[in-house]
Design an enzyme around this catalytic site. Structure first.
Site: not given
Ligand code: NAP
Ligand code: MG
Length: 617
Positions: A190, A264, A298, A395
């Site tokens: 997804k 991650e 991230c 963050e």
């Molecule tokens: P997010 O809100 O956690 O969303 C990530 C993904 O999960 C999206 O596809 C989201 O869908 C989905 N999602 C949301 N709620 C969910 C649930 N309850 N169950 C399953 N899936 C769910 O994060 P984001 O705002 O998109 O991305 C930013 C974050 O990603 C930051 O904290 C960043 O540090 C982290 N990140 C980490 C890495 C790493 O390698 N460590 C790399 C890149 C980013 P939607 O799009 O519809 O919300």
């Protein structure tokens, strides 16, 4: 106006990348997309929009995946798995090479589409996201070929559910899909709600590469679609990249289900500059660390730690450099910082900034102009803040840098490690001995010396602490998609409570109190409370008693474990010898252990013995 002012006010004009090819592609698809399941696109339904953050315009309508859609995708993946995993590594490698080559051939289309959907500068999607994606597929084609040699006795999980964020849409897809496929898994992925377009273009690449149906399935949607993937019974492993908040939800949801999991998550990475660093290089390093991808990274170096003796000079130079950063249309080849992915993310950043302002600090915004339309935020530097300041601890995920100073290396380490996160760190010094002393003391998954934000498909990337666990890239990344061959056989052994077990005679409790003690700090100790708990066998009979630990016992154990941290400083050879010695002792007393396992779980003597043997191995 003197000559300096004339140069400062010069309007360099723009150098826009042509978006016609990407816009035409969207038109050809009718700007409406279904899911990609079993090698085909489904009929679009339950539509939401994906927008261009540079101007707010709608790019396409996307389907919001339901539980039913996820069920169909998981079924297709399960059906494809036996054939796909039975292919030789060489055969699977051919598909991964084909995918890599096809992305390469369409690199420009991918780069422009990514920039349109996400708002990142074309310079970055063209020179970082897409080339790294291509490299990832080439690299993992190699792993597919070497699989049986490099990972003997390892098997793929089966079907992997993969959920990715919006900051590097195609690159995160590559990090997930390439190793999973190389290892022989099938996937249901997804993409993020804000940035699904390159994943849908990638689906077409899978068709063009002749990838067998059902090996890759892409279900678009929001968090609820993600939750359906996480909760699906027929998925064997979840690989998630995203926020720590959602990571915690997923960890709870998968606990006890037997699903594999890698997370991650977020970060708040330190960027440490010592007084002997090459200052000009370090300033450019800061630009790469925090203003790459609008700071929506991230592993962004969002906490600048500068040695006190050079703090003033460094911050002054940094402000001059900040004023030169150009924020503007992401398609302009000469801009440094593009648009923030969505107005909701702009509001998140602004509300964190407001909250932070109440806690004090000096805020410096870069001087450059912002475009009149679209979602933009100026690069910001916050200084004169305490380590507990909310903007130091949380963050922000935007172009916001927080600066603090330190007096000596120990203080730098203490500040750097004062975080719930542990994703990355960057150390700047011309003194190699100093850098080599600092690096092993930093609690971070990835550490760069005199550089920042460097990636390669052959190098494992991942976190410590609340930044998650599991690695992506290189051999470590491959092992995240493989499990020991015996695990499949083990599962029933552990879960099965055989009929014969119920009949097994349990040893009666001895009349003398034999409450087993706890093991803390290298010795056996009695519980603080003096209370004990019964240990029952599968027939409900008491077979022993153990101490009921309380908060004080846990505190003592955590303290002892902290003291034991020097274990990590021992050489790997010494650690291996000690573990070997433990295994030897376990082997010597294997019958004793097997009897206890039989008594407490009801497993047959043979099964219990096999379990002990597996632990020894
Ligand atoms: P997010 O809100 O956690 O969303 C990530 C993904 O999960 C999206 O596809 C989201 O869908 C989905 N999602 C949301 N709620 C969910 C649930 N309850 N169950 C399953 N899936 C769910 O994060 P984001 O705002 O998109 O991305 C930013 C974050 O990603 C930051 O904290 C960043 O540090 C982290 N990140 C980490 C890495 C790493 O390698 N460590 C790399 C890149 C980013 P939607 O799009 O519809 O919300
Ligand atoms: Mg978008």
């Amino acid at each position: 106006m003197d000559i300096k002012e004339i140069f400062e006010n010069l309007d360099y004009g723009t150098a826009p990348e042509d978006a016609k090819q990407a816009q035409n592609w969207l038109d050809e698809q009718g700007r409406k997309f279904g899911h990609f399941i079993n090698g085909e696109f489904t009929k679009p339904s339950k539509l939401f929009t994906s927008n261009n953050p540079a101007n707010g315009n709608e790019l396409a309508k996307i389907s919001n995946g339901t539980k039913q859609d996820v069920n169909i995708a998981v079924k297709a993946a399960n059906e494809a798995f036996p054939k796909w995993s039975a292919l030789s590594g060489f055969e699977r490698a051919k598909y991964l090479y084909a995918i890599a080559r096809l992305i390469q051939k369409n690199a420009r289309l991918f780069a422009v589409l990514e920039t349109l959907d996400n708002g990142k500068p074309i310079r970055e999607s063209r020179d970082a996201d897409i080339p790294l994606t291509i490299r990832h597929f080439y690299h993992h084609a190699g792993w597919a070929q070497h699989l049986t040699k490099e990972f003997p006795e390892q098997v793929p999980y089966g079907v992997c559910g993969q959920i990715i964020p919006w900051n590097f849409p195609l690159l995160m897809l590559a990090w997930k899909i390439a190793p999973a496929l190389a290892a022989g898994n099938c996937v249901v992925l997804k993409p993020a709600e804000y940035t699904p377009l390159t994943a849908l273009l990638f689906a077409q690449i899978c068709v063009a590469a002749g990838l067998p149906k059902g090996v890759v399935n892409i279900v678009t949607g929001d968090g609820t679609t993600g939750a359906c993937i996480v909760e699906h019974d027929d998925i064997d492993k979840i690989a998630f990249t995203g926020s720590t908040k959602v990571g915690k939800i997923i960890r709870k949801a998968t606990a006890g289900t037997g699903k594999g999991l890698s997370l991650e998550l977020g970060g708040k990475s330190p960027f440490i500059v010592f007084e002997d660093a090459d200052i000009d290089s370090a300033i450019e390093g800061v630009v790469d660390a925090i203003w790459f991808n609008q700071g929506e990274v991230c592993c962004a170096g969002s906490r600048l730690l500068v040695q006190e003796s050079i703090e003033q000079k460094f911050l002054k130079k940094l402000k001059v450099r900040m004023d030169k950063l150009r924020v503007g249309s992401p398609l302009d080849k000469s801009i440094d910082i593009g648009a923030i992915v969505d107005i909701a993310q702009v509001k998140n950043i602004q509300s964190l900034l407001e909250k932070g302002k109440e806690a004090g600090g000096n805020f410096y915004e870069s001087k450059g102009k912002l475009p009149n339309q679209g979602h933009y935020i100026k690069p910001t530097l916050i200084s004169n803040v305490s380590p507990s300041h909310p903007l130091v601890q949380e963050e922000i995920f935007g172009p916001i840098l927080v600066a603090m100073s330190f007096r000596n290396p120990d203080e730098a380490i203490a500040l750097a490690n004062n975080s719930i996160f542990g994703l990355a760190a960057s150390v700047w010094s011309e003194n190699l001995n100093l850098a080599l002393d600092i690096v092993p003391r930093l609690k971070a998954g990835v550490i760069w010396v005199n550089c920042a934000t460097q990636f390669d498909a052959s190098v494992g990337f991942g976190g410590y602490k609340q930044s998650g666990f599991g690695r992506e890239g290189g051999a470590e990344g491959m092992s995240a998609y493989l499990k020991p061959a015996f695990e499949k056989k083990l599962k029933p052994q552990i879960l099965e409570k055989s009929q014969s077990a119920k009949k097994t005679e349990a040893s009666p409790i001895s009349t003398i109190d034999k409450t087993a003690k706890m093991f803390i700090g290298g010795k056996q100790v009695r519980g603080d409370s003096g209370y004990s708990l019964d240990v029952k066998n599968t027939s409900g009979q008491n077979i022993a008693q153990v101490c009921a630990g309380n908060r004080k016992d846990i505190r003592n154990a955590v303290e002892a474990a902290r003291k034991g941290l020097s274990w990590g400083d021992k050489t790997a050879h010494l650690r291996a010898q000690i573990i070997y010695y433990l295994a030897e002792n376990l082997d010597y007393r294997k019958d004793e252990f097997a009897t206890r396992i039989s008594q407490s779980t009801g497993a047959s003597a043979t099964k219990a013995k096999r379990e002990v043997e597996l632990s020894i191995e």
